[in-house]
Motif scaffolding. Structure first.
Motif, short mmCIF file in Angstrom:
data_model
loop_
_atom_site.label_atom_id
_atom_site.label_comp_id
_atom_site.label_asym_id
_atom_site.label_seq_id
_atom_site.Cartn_x
_atom_site.Cartn_y
_atom_site.Cartn_z
N ASP A 92 27.09 -48.68 -14.25
CA ASP A 92 26.30 -49.75 -14.87
C ASP A 92 24.99 -49.51 -15.63
N ARG A 93 24.66 -50.34 -16.29
CA ARG A 93 23.57 -49.93 -17.37
C ARG A 93 22.29 -49.67 -16.08
N ALA A 94 22.05 -50.47 -15.15
CA ALA A 94 21.15 -50.24 -14.19
C ALA A 94 21.24 -48.96 -13.71
N ASP A 95 22.52 -48.28 -13.34
CA ASP A 95 22.73 -47.34 -12.62
C ASP A 95 22.13 -46.08 -13.62
N ARG A 96 22.71 -46.21 -14.91
CA ARG A 96 22.37 -45.32 -15.87
C ARG A 96 20.76 -45.33 -16.38
N GLU A 97 20.06 -46.22 -16.20
CA GLU A 97 18.75 -46.36 -16.25
C GLU A 97 17.94 -45.35 -15.07
N HIS A 98 18.42 -45.70 -14.03
CA HIS A 98 17.90 -45.06 -12.78
C HIS A 98 18.31 -43.42 -12.93
N THR A 99 19.37 -43.16 -13.13
CA THR A 99 19.69 -41.81 -13.39
C THR A 99 18.74 -40.98 -14.41
N LEU A 100 18.55 -41.60 -15.54
CA LEU A 100 17.82 -40.94 -16.64
C LEU A 100 16.45 -40.86 -16.25
N ALA A 101 15.85 -41.69 -15.26
CA ALA A 101 14.53 -41.83 -15.07
C ALA A 101 14.37 -40.46 -14.15
N THR A 102 15.42 -40.10 -13.40
CA THR A 102 15.18 -39.10 -12.63
C THR A 102 15.15 -37.56 -13.54
N PHE A 103 15.62 -37.86 -14.64
CA PHE A 103 15.57 -36.65 -15.47
C PHE A 103 14.65 -36.83 -16.67
N MET A 104 13.59 -37.75 -16.37
CA MET A 104 12.51 -37.87 -17.40
C MET A 104 11.81 -36.26 -17.61
N GLY A 105 11.71 -36.13 -19.01
CA GLY A 105 10.97 -35.08 -19.47
C GLY A 105 11.81 -33.74 -19.63
N LEU A 106 13.10 -33.88 -19.12
CA LEU A 106 14.03 -32.57 -19.40
C LEU A 106 14.05 -32.09 -20.74
N ALA A 107 14.38 -33.11 -21.76
CA ALA A 107 14.57 -32.62 -23.00
C ALA A 107 13.30 -32.02 -23.55
N SER A 108 12.09 -32.57 -23.13
CA SER A 108 10.88 -32.11 -23.74
C SER A 108 10.45 -30.70 -23.06
N ASP A 109 10.82 -30.41 -21.83
CA ASP A 109 10.65 -29.36 -21.17
C ASP A 109 11.60 -28.27 -21.87
N ALA A 110 12.75 -28.65 -22.41
CA ALA A 110 13.76 -27.56 -23.21
C ALA A 110 13.24 -27.42 -24.28
N ARG B 187 6.78 -52.61 -24.40
CA ARG B 187 6.50 -52.40 -22.92
C ARG B 187 7.76 -51.97 -22.37
N THR B 188 7.72 -50.68 -21.45
CA THR B 188 8.60 -50.32 -20.86
C THR B 188 8.35 -49.45 -19.66
N SER B 189 9.09 -49.26 -18.79
CA SER B 189 8.85 -48.34 -17.53
C SER B 189 8.48 -46.88 -18.20
N SER B 190 7.54 -46.41 -17.62
CA SER B 190 7.12 -44.91 -18.11
C SER B 190 8.19 -43.99 -18.00
N ALA B 191 8.96 -44.14 -16.80
CA ALA B 191 10.09 -43.21 -16.75
C ALA B 191 11.20 -43.38 -17.47
N LEU B 192 11.19 -44.31 -18.25
CA LEU B 192 12.11 -44.65 -19.47
C LEU B 192 11.51 -44.92 -20.87
N ALA B 193 10.41 -44.25 -20.79
CA ALA B 193 9.74 -44.08 -21.97
C ALA B 193 10.77 -43.43 -23.32
#
Length: 753
Positions: free
Chosen positions: A318-336, A670-676
């Motif tokens: 579900d969308r809420a689950d996807r948001e939760h998962t993406l929040a745990t990988f915050m910054g992955l693309a920027s680090d790469a 405005r949004t959660s910083s984890a989902l910026a």
């Protein structure tokens, strides 16, 4: 093939270890008609097949759940009914789908699965996402009583102490209870003496994980425990990924980077393991290799992690689950991207940023981006695609099995589309050649913010130029973004000065932009900020308003998608949605004045639907907005008593002939910083709905001054929204009353083409 033949095929495949034959036999059993045997017998056989698929890994869990559900439907009292909660819980772990875990808890409480320790396990899993400490404490007490009643040394007790240990460890992670951790270590140590190899392997693994998360022990002791767990798990693929993770962490702490990278890379490559665990290990592979200075190996690790993200965040959850998962990988693309820039490869950096950011936007925008073109080439495929995505976006969930069916349909349609001439890249990550066209209408500046380094990449028709930003740091960006929503004018002036000094100034002063800035009027420029920088007003920093007409876009792909849409006729049809009086909320005089100002130009919409918004080139919303930082997809516009328009609602829209949404409301970016990086905010919702341009705000704005901005804006050309908004904001900024009050004018930004 009849029931007896399919059953014989399954049993033979299990004995010979033929995984492909197990899958084929399970499919044949699922297809058996209800009258193939007595319901009780058929339920037992089909339920057994569900259990046979579990060891084959996450890719087969959809079919395992389908088999288990069919088994229970045939006979609710079948002994094989135990596989329904088990398969649901396993799929929840693989996809982060919380609804699966909730169903596992509900079905596990039924009489046929009257197993208190299953409730303990699912409660501990649930506590990682939500739930109260009291629920977890109650589960721990159940587990303690169960263990106390079991015979020492029995397999049942060894299994129970593992489950009790997990629940105690979750209590430690949630509230830092050291006593719970010590008890967890004590009870799980008992299971290391189990005769059952799987139980013993799990016990060794859990002890190592407890030691890693708890107070530090000597590195050699942790490494010894990790190696013990790794040896014991070699025949258990689902445990092995965690054991290798433990080995990697232990070696990394000791500074043995080569061994750590090897362990993380092996864990990431285990296809039988849960994709989330594989992605976590791939990220650590990249991080650890970067720490050791091996940037090529680091890129390999980060690419492996990014390749897994689309599966992890797919429509399976579900969308809420996807948001939760993406929040745990915050910054992955920027680090790469930072690693790619370390080896001076900005084109790869841009591709990696596109691959790992804006995934929720891309899921909604990509399949329909070329729908009209597809309809001309293959109308039947276009209709199937449209219907499938519409079903996925329905508010009423068709259940996990229905969702799995829809995912398979989307995969099949996408594969068929890619076989068409000119559509071979459909739904696949972009190449740089796909992105280069973003600078066709003016320069695009992608600002990457990572722990290791921060850079701007200036894209022009001449190519990509990298600008190192040594004064910009991720920690500072986070700190300022956290202060922004409640910042007063003095604080906001500090933020704007910091943005100019560290980021905007060095970019706009760079020689790559000087020919452009010598023009007699301010030229267009698009910003693509990453991480917490996406929450800050780059467009208003320092002299930016005097030098360029700024637009902001979440990703390069989103910019290209917005430009691909056909513009409406000129002058456009215009609609107005105004809600200046809502019970329980302050009246909005400015919204009322907006409605009066636009009454002769716009059609008033008081029952807003997707169909009602279709056909209007410009829609003006004058109303309250509510931001939900805990669940950003529930952020919404307030359109009347008990009438809201949320990000989730907007995700179900598909408007084809719209251009601009002007959001005269507070904090619509405005949004959660984890989902910026995901643009999960109201303005982003309008992009996914089909609007090419959005005027939105970063924070709460004064009602009367909002009307002043709208009045300036509609005196110009709303289809040239970026320049028209720039002129409106500049006029207010230059007013002597407001020049030193950036809260009045700096909140407004233009998003889109």
């Amino acid at each position: 093939m009849n029931l007896a033949q399919a059953w014989e095929m399954l049993r033979h495949a299990e004995q010979t270890g033929d995984r492909a034959a197990v899958v084929r036999a399970a499919g044949l059993l699922l297809a058996q008609p209800d009258d193939a045997a007595e319901p009780r017998v058929l339920a037992e056989i089909i339920g057994y097949a569900a259990g046979a698929l579990i060891p084959l890994g996450p890719a087969h869990l959809d079919d395992a759940v389908a088999l288990a559900e069919r088994s229970v439907q045939l006979d609710p009292d079948t002994a094989m009914a135990k596989y329904l909660p088990i398969t649901l819980a396993l799929r929840s772990a693989a996809t982060t789908r919380l609804a699966d875990l909730d169903r596992a808890v509900a079905t596990g409480a039924r009489p046929f699965a009257d197993e208190p320790m299953f409730a303990v396990t699912t409660t501990a899993m649930r506590a990682a996402r939500s739930g109260t400490p009291d629920e977890l404490d109650a589960a721990i007490e159940v587990a303690r009583r169960t263990v106390a009643a079991q015979r020492r040394g029995s397999p049942e007790r060894h299994t129970s102490v593992l489950q009790l240990g997990d629940a105690l460890f979750r209590r430690y992670l949630n509230i830092g209870d050291r006593t719970a951790l010590e008890e967890a270590v004590r009870v799980v140590r008992e299971a290391t003496r189990a005769r059952d190899r799987s139980i013993r392997a799990m016990a060794l693994l859990r002890l190592g994980e407890f030691y890693l998360a708890g107070p530090r022990m000597p590195g050699f002791m942790l490494a010894f425990q990790a190696r013990q767990a790794e040896r014991a798990s070699r025949s258990e693929p689902m445990l092995r990924v965690r054991a290798l993770h433990l080995v990697g962490q232990a070696e990394r702490l000791r500074g043995n980077y080569r061994r750590a990278v090897a362990a993380f890379a092996e864990a990431a490559g285990l296809t039988e393991a849960e994709p989330v665990q594989r992605a976590v290990n791939a990220r650590l592979w990249g991080q650890t290799a970067a720490e050791s200075g091996d940037h090529q190996a680091a890129l390999d690790g980060y690419r492996a992690a990014l390749d897994l993200l689309p599966w992890i965040t797919s429509w399976r959850a579900d969308r809420a689950d996807r948001e939760h998962t993406l929040a745990t990988f915050m910054g992955l693309a920027s680090d790469a991207a930072a690693v790619a820039l370390q080896v001076e490869d900005p084109q790869t950096a841009l591709v990696l940023l596109e691959q790992g950011r804006g995934l929720l936007l891309e899921q909604l925008m990509s399949p329909r981006a070329r729908l009209d073109e597809l309809a001309r080439v293959a109308p039947e495929l276009a209709a199937r695609l449209d219907a499938t995505i519409a079903a996925m976006n329905e508010a009423v969930d068709d259940g996990p099995t229905g969702r799995a069916r829809q995912v398979r349909e989307l995969d099949e349609v996408s594969a068929a589309i890619r076989r068409l001439d000119g559509f071979d890249r459909w739904g696949l990550p972009p190449l740089f050649t796909d992105l280069a066209d973003a600078a066709r209408e003016g320069p695009v500046v992608v600002v990457n913010v990572a722990d290791s380094r921060c850079d701007a990449m200036i894209m022009t028709v001449a190519g990509v130029t990298t600008v190192r930003l040594p004064e910009l740091t991720l920690d500072d960006a986070r700190a300022w973004a956290q202060r922004l929503p409640d910042a007063d004018n003095a604080t906001l002036r500090e933020i704007l000065a910091w943005l100019w000094r560290t980021t905007v100034g060095p970019v706009l002063r760079h020689r790559a932009l000087q020919p452009l800035l010598d023009a007699p009027t301010p030229p267009r420029l698009w910003w693509v900020p990453t991480g917490p920088l996406a929450l800050l007003p780059l467009h208003a920093a320092g002299d930016a308003l005097d030098l360029v007409v700024s637009s902001v876009v979440p990703t390069l792909t989103a910019l290209l998608r917005s430009r691909a849409r056909s513009a409406p006729a000129t002058p456009p049809r215009m609609a107005l949605v105004a809600a200046h009086r809502v019970p329980g909320m302050p009246p909005l005089t400015g919204a009322r004045r907006d409605a009066e100002m636009l009454a002769d130009r716009a059609t008033s919409l008081d029952a807003l639907t997707a169909a009602a918004g279709e056909g209007y080139g410009v829609v003006h919303y004058a109303c309250h907005a509510t931001t939900d930082l805990g669940s950003p997809s529930q952020s919404h516009l307030v359109l009347g008593p008990d009438r809201t328009l949320s990000v989730t609602d907007l995700s179900r829209w598909h408007l084809r002939h719209t251009e601009l949404a002007f959001l005269a409301a507070c904090g619509t970016v405005r949004t959660s910083s984890a989902l910026a990086d995901e643009a999960v905010h109201i303005a982003g919702g309008f992009l996914t709905a089909g609007y090419s341009q959005v005027v939105a705000t970063l924070w709460s704005v004064n009602d009367q001054l909002a009307h002043r901005v709208a009045r300036h804006f509609y005196a110009g050309d709303p289809l040239d929204a970026a320049r028209t908004l720039h002129d409106a904001v500049t006029a207010i900024r230059r007013h002597p009353t407001f020049a030193e009050h950036p809260r009045v004018w700096a909140a407004y930004l233009h998003i889109g083409r």
